[in-house]
Design a protein around this motif. Structure first.
Motif, PDB file in Angstrom:
ATOM      1  N   ALA A 124      -9.440   1.915  -5.904  1.00  0.00           N
ATOM      2  CA  ALA A 124     -10.716   1.906  -5.181  1.00  0.00           C
ATOM      3  C   ALA A 124     -11.214   0.480  -4.913  1.00  0.00           C
ATOM      4  N   GLU A 125     -10.813  -0.480  -5.742  1.00  0.00           N
ATOM      5  CA  GLU A 125     -11.235  -1.883  -5.579  1.00  0.00           C
ATOM      6  C   GLU A 125     -10.267  -2.672  -4.708  1.00  0.00           C
ATOM      7  N   SER A 126      -9.185  -2.022  -4.237  1.00  0.00           N
ATOM      8  CA  SER A 126      -8.125  -2.734  -3.511  1.00  0.00           C
ATOM      9  C   SER A 126      -8.276  -2.545  -2.001  1.00  0.00           C
ATOM     10  N   ASP A 127      -7.787  -3.541  -1.254  1.00  0.00           N
ATOM     11  CA  ASP A 127      -7.759  -3.396   0.208  1.00  0.00           C
ATOM     12  C   ASP A 127      -6.514  -2.624   0.643  1.00  0.00           C
ATOM     13  N   TYR A 128      -5.402  -2.929  -0.012  1.00  0.00           N
ATOM     14  CA  TYR A 128      -4.143  -2.244   0.301  1.00  0.00           C
ATOM     15  C   TYR A 128      -3.461  -1.837  -0.998  1.00  0.00           C
ATOM     16  N   ILE A 129      -2.777  -0.706  -0.960  1.00  0.00           N
ATOM     17  CA  ILE A 129      -1.835  -0.326  -2.016  1.00  0.00           C
ATOM     18  C   ILE A 129      -0.451  -0.631  -1.458  1.00  0.00           C
ATOM     19  N   CYS A 130       0.505  -0.912  -2.331  1.00  0.00           N
ATOM     20  CA  CYS A 130       1.889  -1.054  -1.881  1.00  0.00           C
ATOM     21  C   CYS A 130       2.798  -0.383  -2.893  1.00  0.00           C
ATOM     22  N   THR A 131       4.021  -0.117  -2.485  1.00  0.00           N
ATOM     23  CA  THR A 131       5.045   0.371  -3.412  1.00  0.00           C
ATOM     24  C   THR A 131       6.133  -0.703  -3.455  1.00  0.00           C
ATOM     25  N   SER A 132       7.125  -0.517  -4.325  1.00  0.00           N
ATOM     26  CA  SER A 132       8.193  -1.518  -4.346  1.00  0.00           C
ATOM     27  C   SER A 132       9.043  -1.416  -3.079  1.00  0.00           C
ATOM     28  N   THR A 133       8.985  -0.281  -2.380  1.00  0.00           N
ATOM     29  CA  THR A 133       9.725  -0.140  -1.112  1.00  0.00           C
ATOM     30  C   THR A 133       9.052  -0.927   0.008  1.00  0.00           C
ATOM     31  N   ASN A 134       7.720  -0.858   0.075  1.00  0.00           N
ATOM     32  CA  ASN A 134       7.064  -1.431   1.257  1.00  0.00           C
ATOM     33  C   ASN A 134       6.267  -2.702   0.980  1.00  0.00           C
ATOM     34  N   ALA A 135       6.344  -3.255  -0.245  1.00  0.00           N
ATOM     35  CA  ALA A 135       5.513  -4.421  -0.597  1.00  0.00           C
ATOM     36  C   ALA A 135       5.713  -5.593   0.385  1.00  0.00           C
ATOM     37  N   LEU A 136       6.964  -5.856   0.798  1.00  0.00           N
ATOM     38  CA  LEU A 136       7.210  -6.991   1.707  1.00  0.00           C
ATOM     39  C   LEU A 136       6.498  -6.762   3.040  1.00  0.00           C
ATOM     40  N   LYS A 137       6.606  -5.533   3.547  1.00  0.00           N
ATOM     41  CA  LYS A 137       5.988  -5.185   4.832  1.00  0.00           C
ATOM     42  C   LYS A 137       4.461  -5.329   4.770  1.00  0.00           C
ATOM     43  N   ILE A 138       3.882  -4.899   3.671  1.00  0.00           N
ATOM     44  CA  ILE A 138       2.412  -4.956   3.542  1.00  0.00           C
ATOM     45  C   ILE A 138       1.964  -6.426   3.518  1.00  0.00           C
ATOM     46  N   ILE A 139       2.643  -7.233   2.718  1.00  0.00           N
ATOM     47  CA  ILE A 139       2.233  -8.646   2.612  1.00  0.00           C
ATOM     48  C   ILE A 139       2.428  -9.347   3.956  1.00  0.00           C
ATOM     49  N   GLU A 140       3.522  -9.052   4.647  1.00  0.00           N
ATOM     50  CA  GLU A 140       3.778  -9.704   5.941  1.00  0.00           C
ATOM     51  C   GLU A 140       2.754  -9.294   7.000  1.00  0.00           C
ATOM     52  N   ARG A 298      -8.357   6.265  -1.280  1.00  0.00           N
ATOM     53  CA  ARG A 298      -7.632   6.874  -0.150  1.00  0.00           C
ATOM     54  C   ARG A 298      -7.548   5.879   1.015  1.00  0.00           C
ATOM     55  N   ILE A 299      -8.601   5.120   1.226  1.00  0.00           N
ATOM     56  CA  ILE A 299      -8.595   4.148   2.330  1.00  0.00           C
ATOM     57  C   ILE A 299      -7.478   3.114   2.101  1.00  0.00           C
ATOM     58  N   ALA A 300      -7.383   2.601   0.868  1.00  0.00           N
ATOM     59  CA  ALA A 300      -6.352   1.586   0.565  1.00  0.00           C
ATOM     60  C   ALA A 300      -4.949   2.177   0.705  1.00  0.00           C
ATOM     61  N   ILE A 301      -4.783   3.429   0.315  1.00  0.00           N
ATOM     62  CA  ILE A 301      -3.460   4.080   0.423  1.00  0.00           C
ATOM     63  C   ILE A 301      -3.136   4.344   1.895  1.00  0.00           C
ATOM     64  N   GLN A 302      -4.139   4.805   2.644  1.00  0.00           N
ATOM     65  CA  GLN A 302      -3.908   5.097   4.065  1.00  0.00           C
ATOM     66  C   GLN A 302      -3.538   3.839   4.843  1.00  0.00           C
ATOM     67  N   ARG A 303      -4.163   2.707   4.483  1.00  0.00           N
ATOM     68  CA  ARG A 303      -3.799   1.442   5.157  1.00  0.00           C
ATOM     69  C   ARG A 303      -2.323   1.136   4.929  1.00  0.00           C
ATOM     70  N   MET A 304      -1.871   1.353   3.697  1.00  0.00           N
ATOM     71  CA  MET A 304      -0.452   1.140   3.398  1.00  0.00           C
ATOM     72  C   MET A 304       0.415   2.043   4.270  1.00  0.00           C
ATOM     73  N   LEU A 305       0.028   3.330   4.341  1.00  0.00           N
ATOM     74  CA  LEU A 305       0.849   4.285   5.085  1.00  0.00           C
ATOM     75  C   LEU A 305       0.899   3.937   6.563  1.00  0.00           C
ATOM     76  N   GLU A 306      -0.213   3.433   7.095  1.00  0.00           N
ATOM     77  CA  GLU A 306      -0.234   3.072   8.510  1.00  0.00           C
ATOM     78  C   GLU A 306       0.718   1.920   8.807  1.00  0.00           C
ATOM     79  N   ILE A 307       0.894   1.021   7.840  1.00  0.00           N
ATOM     80  CA  ILE A 307       1.809  -0.112   8.036  1.00  0.00           C
ATOM     81  C   ILE A 307       3.254   0.302   7.764  1.00  0.00           C
TER      82      ILE A 307
END
Ligand code: SF4
Length: 324
Positions: A124-140, A298-307
């Motif tokens: 809830a305090e995060s802007d984005y969530i990432c997984t080990s699969t998509n962490a590079l994509k999220i940071i980029e 949910r917002i932070a997770i959805q941002r991840m999914l959109e990327i």
């Protein structure tokens, strides 16, 4: 437990699962018998996505608490259960919502990216969530001039820094299980099995010294896919040992060596067939995330999914982009 008792237990679970209109999800690190019984076996995000697609009213999550919370955040209309409420996670417990708020206050305007292995409060305090699969994509995807706070896994953060060249502030968290994987043991396994390829998870505590020895650094699902599709026949596997069950099942002709036998997660192994049956009988233990925390998470997770998976997941758009 005898084989006959075990089969009886499995029959009772499957019968009750039908009556409860439940779906059983099992993480790749669960005991083999739970993986075999589950409707879906996978990583935490993959399981959450599977859960969202099923018409089931009840989700029994054979995994650890933060994973069941993620399923509850993304499936607010379903009842989410975990067979053992003590199934926690050393990594997730290394940062709380309160400590993240203090860290954010020291870095006003920074973007917060949290690995999915964190509590609902932290999500809830995060802007984005990432997984080990998509962490590079999220940071980029984050503009290069933005300061980034990365929590809670320092080793995944280090891996992302190495791969992207992006400087980040890293929370000093780690997984005590992946910390048991040791460079010297890997060197000796490589000497003993010169044909074997070494595949490792970026949560490994030996990341800096192990990475030069690795043929691939991948997420759990990445390791499974790579070993299934590769022409190679032998692998040294640097992650939690529960994954060997599925690896062997999917590629029976291949040979898998655990990088460390002792890399077994005690929290994951708390879930058993008996507890799964009790969970379905009593509809316990319920995993409930307060609505406001769930909404923000949910917002932070959805941002991840959109990327990471545009159009691949049925969800409403994220409510607002992170503050500029
Ligand atoms: S293996 Fe590590 S990160 Fe995964 S659930 Fe266990 S303690 Fe947490």
């Amino acid at each position: 437990m005898t084989e006959t008792e075990k089969q009886g237990l499995i029959r009772d679970i499957l019968k009750l699962k039908k009556e409860r209109q439940a779906v059983i999800l099992a993480h790749n690190y669960q005991r083999g018998e739970l993986q075999d019984l589950a409707d879906f076996t996978g990583d935490s995000l993959g399981l959450t996505q599977q859960a969202a697609k099923t018409p089931a009213k009840v989700i029994v999550f054979c995994g650890v608490h933060f994973m069941a919370e993620t399923a509850a955040i993304m499936n607010p209309d379903k009842l989410v259960l975990i067979p053992d409420k003590e199934a926690g996670c050393s990594l997730a417990s290394m940062i709380s919502g309160e400590s993240l708020r203090r860290w954010k206050a020291e870095h006003p305007g920074a973007v917060v990216v949290s690995y999915i292995n964190c509590t609902a409060d932290v999500k809830a305090e995060s802007d984005y969530i990432c997984t080990s699969t998509n962490a590079l994509k999220i940071i980029e995807a984050i503009p290069p001039d933005r300061e980034i706070l990365f929590a809670p896994d320092q080793f995944l953060g280090t891996f992302v820094q190495k791969k992207t060249g992006r400087k980040m502030h890293l929370w000093p968290g780690y997984c005590h299980v992946h910390n048991r994987i040791d460079t010297e043991k890997i060197k000796s396994l490589k000497n003993e099995h010169p044909e074997a390829k070494f595949v490792m998870h970026p949560e490994c505590g030996c990341l800096t010294s192990c990475m030069p020895l690795a043929d691939k650094v991948l997420s759990t699902e990445g390791i499974l896919k790579h070993c299934r599709e590769s022409e190679d026949k032998q692998f040294i596997v640097g992650t939690e040992v529960g994954i060997l069950h599925r690896l062997q099942k999917e590629s029976p002709a291949k040979v898998f060596f655990p990088a460390a036998e002792e890399a077994s997660c005690e929290f994951m192994k708390l879930n058993t067939l008996e507890k799964l049956l009790w969970s379905l009988e009593d509809l316990e233990y319920k995993v409930i995330v307060p609505e406001e925390i769930a909404r923000k998470g949910r917002i932070a997770i959805q941002r991840m999914l959109e990327i990471s998976d545009p159009g691949g997941y049925s969800r409403p758009p994220a409510e607002k982009p992170p503050a500029d």
